[in-house]
Motif scaffolding. Sequence first.
Motif, PDB file in Angstrom:
ATOM      1  N   GLY A 108       0.801  -1.071  -0.028  1.00  0.00           N
ATOM      2  CA  GLY A 108      -0.134  -0.027  -0.153  1.00  0.00           C
ATOM      3  C   GLY A 108       0.775   1.152  -0.014  1.00  0.00           C
ATOM      4  O   GLY A 108       0.672   2.270  -0.733  1.00  0.00           O
ATOM      5  N   GLU A 109       1.685   1.408   0.803  1.00  0.00           N
ATOM      6  CA  GLU A 109       2.814   2.333   0.724  1.00  0.00           C
ATOM      7  C   GLU A 109       3.362   2.589  -0.667  1.00  0.00           C
ATOM      8  O   GLU A 109       3.697   3.831  -0.955  1.00  0.00           O
ATOM      9  N   ALA A 110       4.017   1.601  -1.187  1.00  0.00           N
ATOM     10  CA  ALA A 110       4.575   1.543  -2.309  1.00  0.00           C
ATOM     11  C   ALA A 110       3.496   2.109  -3.508  1.00  0.00           C
ATOM     12  O   ALA A 110       4.074   2.996  -4.490  1.00  0.00           O
ATOM     13  N   ARG A 111       2.363   1.464  -3.497  1.00  0.00           N
ATOM     14  CA  ARG A 111       1.474   2.254  -4.388  1.00  0.00           C
ATOM     15  C   ARG A 111       1.225   3.660  -4.090  1.00  0.00           C
ATOM     16  O   ARG A 111       1.002   4.302  -5.234  1.00  0.00           O
ATOM     17  N   ALA A 120      11.195   5.515  -6.760  1.00  0.00           N
ATOM     18  CA  ALA A 120      11.712   4.275  -6.137  1.00  0.00           C
ATOM     19  C   ALA A 120      11.103   4.114  -4.756  1.00  0.00           C
ATOM     20  O   ALA A 120      11.053   5.327  -3.784  1.00  0.00           O
ATOM     21  N   GLY A 121      11.250   3.083  -4.116  1.00  0.00           N
ATOM     22  CA  GLY A 121      10.817   2.575  -2.814  1.00  0.00           C
ATOM     23  C   GLY A 121      11.973   2.160  -1.899  1.00  0.00           C
ATOM     24  O   GLY A 121      12.462   1.229  -2.608  1.00  0.00           O
ATOM     25  N   LEU A 122      12.280   2.552  -0.855  1.00  0.00           N
ATOM     26  CA  LEU A 122      13.462   2.271  -0.108  1.00  0.00           C
ATOM     27  C   LEU A 122      12.728   1.148   0.981  1.00  0.00           C
ATOM     28  O   LEU A 122      12.100   1.589   1.687  1.00  0.00           O
ATOM     29  N   ALA A 142       6.438  -8.895  -3.909  1.00  0.00           N
ATOM     30  CA  ALA A 142       5.246  -8.247  -4.055  1.00  0.00           C
ATOM     31  C   ALA A 142       5.244  -6.550  -4.224  1.00  0.00           C
ATOM     32  O   ALA A 142       4.567  -6.110  -5.065  1.00  0.00           O
ATOM     33  N   VAL A 143       6.266  -6.210  -3.275  1.00  0.00           N
ATOM     34  CA  VAL A 143       6.511  -4.569  -3.337  1.00  0.00           C
ATOM     35  C   VAL A 143       6.848  -4.270  -4.664  1.00  0.00           C
ATOM     36  O   VAL A 143       6.754  -3.129  -5.086  1.00  0.00           O
ATOM     37  N   ALA A 144       7.915  -4.878  -5.254  1.00  0.00           N
ATOM     38  CA  ALA A 144       8.649  -4.670  -6.331  1.00  0.00           C
ATOM     39  C   ALA A 144       7.456  -4.464  -7.612  1.00  0.00           C
ATOM     40  O   ALA A 144       7.722  -3.996  -8.811  1.00  0.00           O
ATOM     41  N   GLU A 145       6.552  -5.087  -7.476  1.00  0.00           N
ATOM     42  CA  GLU A 145       5.369  -4.973  -8.548  1.00  0.00           C
ATOM     43  C   GLU A 145       4.789  -3.626  -8.462  1.00  0.00           C
ATOM     44  O   GLU A 145       4.147  -3.260  -9.644  1.00  0.00           O
ATOM     45  N   GLU A 146       5.001  -2.891  -7.456  1.00  0.00           N
ATOM     46  CA  GLU A 146       4.418  -1.781  -7.420  1.00  0.00           C
ATOM     47  C   GLU A 146       5.376  -0.419  -7.712  1.00  0.00           C
ATOM     48  O   GLU A 146       4.562   0.542  -8.201  1.00  0.00           O
TER      49      GLU A 146
END
Length: 356
Positions: A108-111, A120-122, A142-146
Amino acid sequence: MNASTLPVSDVRALLRNGLAIPAHPLALTAARTLDARRQRALTRYYLDAGAGGLAVGVHTTQFAIREAGLYEEVLRLAIDTARDWLAPKPRPIAMVAGVCGRTAQAVGEARLARGLGYHAGLLSLAAMKGADEDALIAHCEAVAEEIPLIGFYLQPAVGGMDLSAAFWARFAAIDNVVAIKVAPFHRYRTLDVVRGVVAARAESRVTLYTGNDDHIVLDLVTPFTVMRDGEPVTVRFRGGLLGHWSVWTSGAVELLARCQAAATGMQPVDAGLLALDSRVTDCNSAFFDVANDFHGCIAGCHEVLRRQGLLEGIWCLDPDEALSPGQKEAIDRVCAEHADLADDAFVQANLARWLA
């Protein structure tokens, strides 16, 4: 800076250039509410200091912004301020959002971050303690999909976990991974990340960033050579994503440029440059409160910014987070002994404009 129009290949290329990315602190009032004026001032300071990106919602921003309901507001404020401030003279910067929690929260945070325009997300894995390697990799996938992903080897002293070279090989093999922030504050574990990236044959697409605030200069000038298929493979750290660089940032940008020139052979790796490693580490020992197992690491950075006038106080969301006994005196000492590393004159010349 709109992530929706920035292909992953461009994110990789931007990070590959080697950037100074400060970990953005959180400006609070005495009532421990968001001080939006000073939060904007910090963003403006980092951009004018020459930072190549900003990391927001990360450990230095305080993970507690989530419980306080400030995560989206702080991320939005940083990227909107950066867009407005750079509008007269646009330049590419990497906007990195901190992402943490169990899988549902992290996704959710990544999206959310990607929707705001972050590139990018750390990813902090602290909430996944106790999970096995398969579960960790599934979480990362799963997070890398976002959002394009930057791995984060957070030191155990502040909530991280030990991660093997085999884990980093599997992590680096994920298509949407673009970089790794290596911050275990531990040379053997740093080498594990290098070994993992090389084992995954990912050294050309996964860029290493130092987060080892205790060895910044050596990370940036050292060629890390490991064996693969009987042949040596050498990789280098290209830049830094650092809590330490949230203070004295214009000097950090100059230091990175000097280290990069030395790493490429344009300038020598001379004794003066090597001596900076211990001097920078000495400053970090005070700012990050090493004497008290990093208890005052966020408050210490706040104290430096307070002395420069960028922050009004050193307040953290958790009232128990403050300077440790003796930490103020330690900061006094390093500020006096390493005054040439500070950027007080730069800040004073621009502070009113940043606070406007």
